[in-house]
Scaffold this motif. Structure first.
Motif, PDB file in Angstrom:
ATOM      1  N   GLY A  12      55.834  37.768  30.163  1.00  0.00           N
ATOM      2  CA  GLY A  12      54.998  36.581  30.340  1.00  0.00           C
ATOM      3  C   GLY A  12      55.306  35.536  29.280  1.00  0.00           C
ATOM      4  N   SER A  13      54.424  34.569  29.132  1.00  0.00           N
ATOM      5  CA  SER A  13      54.685  33.419  28.263  1.00  0.00           C
ATOM      6  C   SER A  13      54.892  33.788  26.798  1.00  0.00           C
ATOM      7  CB  SER A  13      53.561  32.399  28.390  1.00  0.00           C
ATOM      8  OG  SER A  13      52.321  32.983  28.017  1.00  0.00           O
ATOM      9  N   ILE A  14      54.163  34.743  26.268  1.00  0.00           N
ATOM     10  CA  ILE A  14      54.299  35.133  24.864  1.00  0.00           C
ATOM     11  C   ILE A  14      55.650  35.801  24.604  1.00  0.00           C
ATOM     12  CG2 ILE A  14      53.333  36.610  23.043  1.00  0.00           C
ATOM     13  CD1 ILE A  14      51.605  34.185  23.698  1.00  0.00           C
ATOM     14  N   SER A  15      56.221  36.404  25.622  1.00  0.00           N
ATOM     15  CA  SER A  15      57.496  37.109  25.447  1.00  0.00           C
ATOM     16  C   SER A  15      58.604  36.187  24.963  1.00  0.00           C
ATOM     17  CB  SER A  15      57.928  37.775  26.753  1.00  0.00           C
ATOM     18  OG  SER A  15      58.305  36.810  27.722  1.00  0.00           O
ATOM     19  N   GLN A  16      58.461  34.910  25.179  1.00  0.00           N
ATOM     20  CA  GLN A  16      59.489  33.958  24.767  1.00  0.00           C
ATOM     21  C   GLN A  16      59.772  34.049  23.274  1.00  0.00           C
ATOM     22  OE1 GLN A  16      61.178  32.134  27.176  1.00  0.00           O
ATOM     23  NE2 GLN A  16      62.544  32.041  25.431  1.00  0.00           N
ATOM     24  N   GLU A  17      58.742  34.302  22.480  1.00  0.00           N
ATOM     25  CA  GLU A  17      58.931  34.438  21.031  1.00  0.00           C
ATOM     26  C   GLU A  17      59.805  35.648  20.706  1.00  0.00           C
ATOM     27  OE1 GLU A  17      57.995  32.089  18.878  1.00  0.00           O
ATOM     28  OE2 GLU A  17      57.251  31.012  20.642  1.00  0.00           O
ATOM     29  N   HIS A  18      59.565  36.755  21.385  1.00  0.00           N
ATOM     30  CA  HIS A  18      60.380  37.956  21.165  1.00  0.00           C
ATOM     31  C   HIS A  18      61.819  37.720  21.629  1.00  0.00           C
ATOM     32  CE1 HIS A  18      56.822  40.230  20.143  1.00  0.00           C
ATOM     33  NE2 HIS A  18      56.254  39.837  21.261  1.00  0.00           N
ATOM     34  N   ILE A  19      61.957  37.112  22.787  1.00  0.00           N
ATOM     35  CA  ILE A  19      63.285  36.843  23.347  1.00  0.00           C
ATOM     36  C   ILE A  19      64.087  35.963  22.399  1.00  0.00           C
ATOM     37  CG2 ILE A  19      64.519  35.679  25.217  1.00  0.00           C
ATOM     38  CD1 ILE A  19      62.164  36.644  27.063  1.00  0.00           C
ATOM     39  N   ILE A  23      67.636  36.931  20.663  1.00  0.00           N
ATOM     40  CA  ILE A  23      68.813  36.109  20.944  1.00  0.00           C
ATOM     41  C   ILE A  23      69.440  35.585  19.650  1.00  0.00           C
ATOM     42  CG2 ILE A  23      69.561  33.894  21.918  1.00  0.00           C
ATOM     43  CD1 ILE A  23      67.641  34.437  24.251  1.00  0.00           C
ATOM     44  N   ASN A  24      68.610  35.266  18.680  1.00  0.00           N
ATOM     45  CA  ASN A  24      69.095  34.687  17.429  1.00  0.00           C
ATOM     46  C   ASN A  24      69.475  35.724  16.379  1.00  0.00           C
ATOM     47  OD1 ASN A  24      68.885  31.919  18.150  1.00  0.00           O
ATOM     48  ND2 ASN A  24      66.664  32.132  18.033  1.00  0.00           N
ATOM     49  N   GLU A  68      59.652  45.504  22.471  1.00  0.00           N
ATOM     50  CA  GLU A  68      58.591  44.578  22.104  1.00  0.00           C
ATOM     51  C   GLU A  68      57.730  44.329  23.320  1.00  0.00           C
ATOM     52  OE1 GLU A  68      57.799  43.406  19.194  1.00  0.00           O
ATOM     53  OE2 GLU A  68      59.532  44.213  18.159  1.00  0.00           O
ATOM     54  N   THR A  69      56.449  44.239  23.095  1.00  0.00           N
ATOM     55  CA  THR A  69      55.551  43.925  24.185  1.00  0.00           C
ATOM     56  C   THR A  69      54.850  42.619  23.873  1.00  0.00           C
ATOM     57  OG1 THR A  69      53.755  45.181  23.186  1.00  0.00           O
ATOM     58  CG2 THR A  69      55.176  46.352  24.739  1.00  0.00           C
ATOM     59  N   SER A  70      54.399  41.961  24.920  1.00  0.00           N
ATOM     60  CA  SER A  70      53.814  40.643  24.720  1.00  0.00           C
ATOM     61  C   SER A  70      52.297  40.674  24.625  1.00  0.00           C
ATOM     62  CB  SER A  70      54.255  39.701  25.848  1.00  0.00           C
ATOM     63  OG  SER A  70      53.876  40.222  27.091  1.00  0.00           O
ATOM     64  N   SER A  71      51.683  41.842  24.642  1.00  0.00           N
ATOM     65  CA  SER A  71      50.241  41.910  24.442  1.00  0.00           C
ATOM     66  C   SER A  71      49.887  43.218  23.757  1.00  0.00           C
ATOM     67  CB  SER A  71      49.495  41.803  25.771  1.00  0.00           C
ATOM     68  OG  SER A  71      49.607  43.003  26.496  1.00  0.00           O
TER      69      SER A  71
END
Length: 83
Positions: A12-19, A23-24, A68-71
């Protein structure tokens, strides 16, 4: 050095931070996505070129070194399933 294979469980939307973090990080391979929402899962996988996608979290057991989980609730559920 071998890269660490990482999966994001819950895309979901919070996963973007983990992604973004994966990636970096040059030591990490963003390896898999897992989500209960099939449509969202396929959209995110296509966006990032991820071939390893899973609907039930337990199906990725043993394939990754980092997850990593988003919640918080999802994190507790997944940890219970994978441990």
């Amino acid at each position: 050095m071998n890269k660490i294979k990482a999966a994001v469980i819950g895309v979901g939307s919070i996963s973007q931070e983990h992604i973004n973090g994966y990636i970096n990080n040059p030591d990490v391979e963003l390896y898999a996505f897992c989500d209960i929402n099939e449509e969202r899962l396929y959209q995110k996988a296509e966006k990032y070129g991820i071939d390893n996608i899973y609907l039930p979290a337990e199906s990725i057991k043993g394939e990754i070194q980092s997850r990593e989980t988003s919640s918080f609730a999802e994190s507790l559920r997944v940890r219970k399933e994978l441990n």
